[in-house]
Design an enzyme around this catalytic site. Sequence first.
Site, mmCIF file in Angstrom:
data_model
loop_
_atom_site.group_PDB
_atom_site.id
_atom_site.type_symbol
_atom_site.label_atom_id
_atom_site.label_comp_id
_atom_site.label_asym_id
_atom_site.label_seq_id
_atom_site.Cartn_x
_atom_site.Cartn_y
_atom_site.Cartn_z
ATOM 1 N N SER A 129 -28.144 -30.387 1.527
ATOM 2 C CA SER A 129 -27.710 -31.763 1.300
ATOM 3 C C SER A 129 -26.887 -32.272 2.473
ATOM 4 O O SER A 129 -26.180 -31.490 3.130
ATOM 5 C CB SER A 129 -26.848 -31.793 0.028
ATOM 6 N N TYR A 153 -19.587 -28.070 -5.398
ATOM 7 C CA TYR A 153 -21.032 -28.289 -5.229
ATOM 8 C C TYR A 153 -21.417 -28.147 -3.759
ATOM 9 O O TYR A 153 -22.359 -27.424 -3.408
ATOM 10 C CB TYR A 153 -21.431 -29.679 -5.755
ATOM 11 N N LYS A 157 -23.927 -25.391 -1.474
ATOM 12 C CA LYS A 157 -24.992 -25.712 -0.505
ATOM 13 C C LYS A 157 -24.716 -25.028 0.830
ATOM 14 O O LYS A 157 -25.608 -24.467 1.454
ATOM 15 C CB LYS A 157 -25.106 -27.234 -0.317
HETATM 16 P P1 NAD Z 1 -32.417 -32.275 -10.807
HETATM 17 O O1 NAD Z 1 -31.229 -31.890 -11.612
HETATM 18 O O2 NAD Z 1 -33.203 -33.435 -11.245
HETATM 19 O O3 NAD Z 1 -33.403 -31.016 -10.641
HETATM 20 C C1 NAD Z 1 -32.936 -29.694 -10.578
HETATM 21 C C2 NAD Z 1 -33.748 -28.883 -11.568
HETATM 22 O O4 NAD Z 1 -33.323 -27.526 -11.540
HETATM 23 C C3 NAD Z 1 -33.599 -29.363 -13.007
HETATM 24 O O5 NAD Z 1 -34.876 -29.572 -13.553
HETATM 25 C C4 NAD Z 1 -32.854 -28.237 -13.707
HETATM 26 O O6 NAD Z 1 -33.223 -28.117 -15.055
HETATM 27 C C5 NAD Z 1 -33.281 -27.031 -12.857
HETATM 28 N N1 NAD Z 1 -32.339 -25.919 -12.866
HETATM 29 C C6 NAD Z 1 -31.001 -25.938 -12.581
HETATM 30 N N2 NAD Z 1 -30.489 -24.714 -12.638
HETATM 31 C C7 NAD Z 1 -31.521 -23.868 -12.943
HETATM 32 C C8 NAD Z 1 -31.618 -22.479 -13.134
HETATM 33 N N3 NAD Z 1 -30.555 -21.673 -13.034
HETATM 34 N N4 NAD Z 1 -32.822 -21.956 -13.450
HETATM 35 C C9 NAD Z 1 -33.916 -22.742 -13.556
HETATM 36 N N5 NAD Z 1 -33.884 -24.077 -13.392
HETATM 37 C C10 NAD Z 1 -32.698 -24.632 -13.074
HETATM 38 O O7 NAD Z 1 -31.908 -32.467 -9.306
HETATM 39 P P2 NAD Z 1 -32.667 -33.055 -8.039
HETATM 40 O O8 NAD Z 1 -32.046 -34.353 -7.713
HETATM 41 O O9 NAD Z 1 -34.126 -32.984 -8.239
HETATM 42 O O10 NAD Z 1 -32.189 -32.026 -6.925
HETATM 43 C C11 NAD Z 1 -32.977 -30.916 -6.544
HETATM 44 C C12 NAD Z 1 -32.221 -30.108 -5.498
HETATM 45 O O11 NAD Z 1 -31.904 -30.947 -4.391
HETATM 46 C C13 NAD Z 1 -30.875 -29.561 -5.995
HETATM 47 O O12 NAD Z 1 -30.691 -28.271 -5.435
HETATM 48 C C14 NAD Z 1 -29.860 -30.537 -5.428
HETATM 49 O O13 NAD Z 1 -28.603 -29.944 -5.230
HETATM 50 C C15 NAD Z 1 -30.518 -30.910 -4.114
HETATM 51 N N6 NAD Z 1 -30.093 -32.241 -3.618
HETATM 52 C C16 NAD Z 1 -30.230 -33.341 -4.414
HETATM 53 C C17 NAD Z 1 -29.813 -34.581 -3.971
HETATM 54 C C18 NAD Z 1 -29.921 -35.808 -4.842
HETATM 55 O O14 NAD Z 1 -29.245 -36.804 -4.567
HETATM 56 N N7 NAD Z 1 -30.747 -35.833 -5.871
HETATM 57 C C19 NAD Z 1 -29.252 -34.710 -2.682
HETATM 58 C C20 NAD Z 1 -29.143 -33.567 -1.888
HETATM 59 C C21 NAD Z 1 -29.570 -32.325 -2.365
HETATM 60 C C1 UD1 Z 2 -22.868 -38.110 -3.579
HETATM 61 C C2 UD1 Z 2 -22.063 -36.829 -3.513
HETATM 62 C C3 UD1 Z 2 -22.727 -35.883 -2.520
HETATM 63 C C4 UD1 Z 2 -24.203 -35.659 -2.902
HETATM 64 C C5 UD1 Z 2 -24.912 -37.018 -2.974
HETATM 65 C C6 UD1 Z 2 -26.352 -36.914 -3.401
HETATM 66 C C7 UD1 Z 2 -19.736 -37.444 -4.055
HETATM 67 C C8 UD1 Z 2 -18.346 -37.570 -3.524
HETATM 68 N N1 UD1 Z 2 -20.694 -37.120 -3.143
HETATM 69 O O1 UD1 Z 2 -22.891 -38.650 -2.306
HETATM 70 O O2 UD1 Z 2 -22.057 -34.647 -2.493
HETATM 71 O O3 UD1 Z 2 -24.833 -34.865 -1.918
HETATM 72 O O4 UD1 Z 2 -24.208 -37.841 -3.938
HETATM 73 O O5 UD1 Z 2 -26.442 -36.387 -4.703
HETATM 74 O O6 UD1 Z 2 -20.001 -37.596 -5.228
HETATM 75 N N2 UD1 Z 2 -21.112 -45.829 -5.406
HETATM 76 C C9 UD1 Z 2 -20.541 -46.892 -6.079
HETATM 77 N N3 UD1 Z 2 -20.584 -46.900 -7.444
HETATM 78 C C10 UD1 Z 2 -21.169 -45.886 -8.172
HETATM 79 C C11 UD1 Z 2 -21.757 -44.812 -7.475
HETATM 80 C C12 UD1 Z 2 -21.708 -44.805 -6.096
HETATM 81 O O7 UD1 Z 2 -19.999 -47.803 -5.449
HETATM 82 O O8 UD1 Z 2 -21.162 -45.950 -9.417
HETATM 83 C C13 UD1 Z 2 -21.099 -45.845 -3.941
HETATM 84 C C14 UD1 Z 2 -20.392 -44.652 -3.334
HETATM 85 O O9 UD1 Z 2 -19.034 -44.906 -3.175
HETATM 86 C C15 UD1 Z 2 -21.152 -44.504 -2.003
HETATM 87 C C16 UD1 Z 2 -22.567 -44.982 -2.336
HETATM 88 O O10 UD1 Z 2 -22.440 -45.781 -3.506
HETATM 89 O O11 UD1 Z 2 -20.601 -45.358 -1.029
HETATM 90 C C17 UD1 Z 2 -23.545 -43.845 -2.598
HETATM 91 O O12 UD1 Z 2 -22.997 -43.008 -3.606
HETATM 92 P P1 UD1 Z 2 -23.809 -41.775 -4.234
HETATM 93 O O13 UD1 Z 2 -25.150 -42.241 -4.690
HETATM 94 O O14 UD1 Z 2 -22.948 -41.120 -5.244
HETATM 95 O O15 UD1 Z 2 -24.071 -40.811 -2.987
HETATM 96 P P2 UD1 Z 2 -23.022 -40.162 -1.956
HETATM 97 O O16 UD1 Z 2 -21.690 -40.777 -2.062
HETATM 98 O O17 UD1 Z 2 -23.686 -40.181 -0.626
#
Ligand code: NAD
Ligand code: UD1
Length: 351
Positions: A129, A153, A157
């Site tokens: 991430s 979290y 990562k």
């Molecule tokens: P998500 O929660 O929608 O998907 C994660 C999936 O993993 C879920 O379906 C959950 O049920 C499953 N899971 C969690 N723990 C498990 C375990 N121990 N065994 C089996 N299944 C398990 O999340 P996402 O947004 O699809 O994210 C996927 C990956 O990408 C995650 O590792 C997350 O940290 C990373 N990531 C997400 C974002 C984002 O903003 N969505 C940003 C950066 C990184």
């Molecule tokens: C957040 C996480 C980051 C994670 C990323 C993707 C925190 C501090 N950081 O980042 O670790 O990797 O999500 O899952 O939580 N915002 C609002 N109102 C809201 C929600 C968000 O104003 O209700 C603003 C935030 O202040 C930010 C932007 O929208 O400026 C994006 O927020 P968000 O979607 O949570 O992503 P990140 O802050 O990048």
Amino acid sequence: MSLSILVTGGAGYIGSHTALQLLLGGYKVVVVDNLDNSSQISLERVAQLAQDHGPNLSFHKFDLRDKPALEELFASEKFDAVIHFAGLKAVGESVQKPVIYYDNNLIGTIVLLDVMASHGCKKLVFSSSATVYGWPKVVPCTEESPICAMNPYGRTKLFGEEMCRDVYKSDSTWKIILLRYFNPVGAHPSGAIGDDPRGIPNNLMPFVQQVAVGRRPALTVYGTDYGTKDGTGIRDYIHVVDLADGHIAALNKLSDPSVVCTGCEVYNLGTGKGTSVLEMVTAFEKASGKKIPLVMAGRRPGDAEVVYASTEKAEQELNWKAKYGIDEMCRDQWNWANNNPYGYEPCASTD
Ligand code: NAD
Ligand code: UD1
């Protein structure tokens, strides 16, 4: 013979979109998910959207930390590579319940690496991430920018990346790609699959979407005094389908016989463009025709001011570049929300 890919966490938001792109690309996809933060309906829809390729998808419901179950799966199937999405991802919750986050995200990854090694499967794509860039002093963030963690979290990562680097150092027959996602938003253009977080969304766009469908009264804007064009935070939003395609590009790199060894490489997946909170809200209002009431508030602890990616390395080495802009992201997010205002399982909704 099509390549067989194990997708951990494949029922989730990014995993389901990636599973679909993999199927459409001719891969065989095996999903392991404990459905902790997802619904099996996402995979049923993925199979429908994949049409003739649908039968190439299979699902196993278990926890990745269940080593005997994972061993059994690897004994019954030969995987060409693994994409490891499974993990917990709510930053605030990780501060409240750090042990649960370390247990799930780190033990899950350790068990996976161990079982992969013992079955000779040594190609891995790991979900990292942009959170590892913390509050970057310089933007755009390049893969060489300093990394740090601001919360449990983020530390999972960072440690996950470090474990992958150490595993490669100990055995150079591994090929590992670490993908640092910026801010995934949007949904598949069909409107059939999308983000369906449990409880109150932490991230901006799932919250905006829930305001648009009437589930929440207003969006709280965290911080209006940043040194940005309109005072709100700037992020690099990326369409989830572009992100999913980035995984195919990573697999192509891992499977390329002309590449002797990619070692353990890290790539940013972003668009390289920064968008403010208010710009994103305006784009969503335009796409949906809905007014999003705003409540201006102070900064959210741990939030950075401006974060966006350098995309050069992924463009040059993965031959991948994001295609969609924020208008398409908002169009597809709204299409998903409008079709599924309460997500996959309306009765199970925790509003
Ligand atoms: P998500 O929660 O929608 O998907 C994660 C999936 O993993 C879920 O379906 C959950 O049920 C499953 N899971 C969690 N723990 C498990 C375990 N121990 N065994 C089996 N299944 C398990 O999340 P996402 O947004 O699809 O994210 C996927 C990956 O990408 C995650 O590792 C997350 O940290 C990373 N990531 C997400 C974002 C984002 O903003 N969505 C940003 C950066 C990184
Ligand atoms: C957040 C996480 C980051 C994670 C990323 C993707 C925190 C501090 N950081 O980042 O670790 O990797 O999500 O899952 O939580 N915002 C609002 N109102 C809201 C929600 C968000 O104003 O209700 C603003 C935030 O202040 C930010 C932007 O929208 O400026 C994006 O927020 P968000 O979607 O949570 O992503 P990140 O802050 O990048």
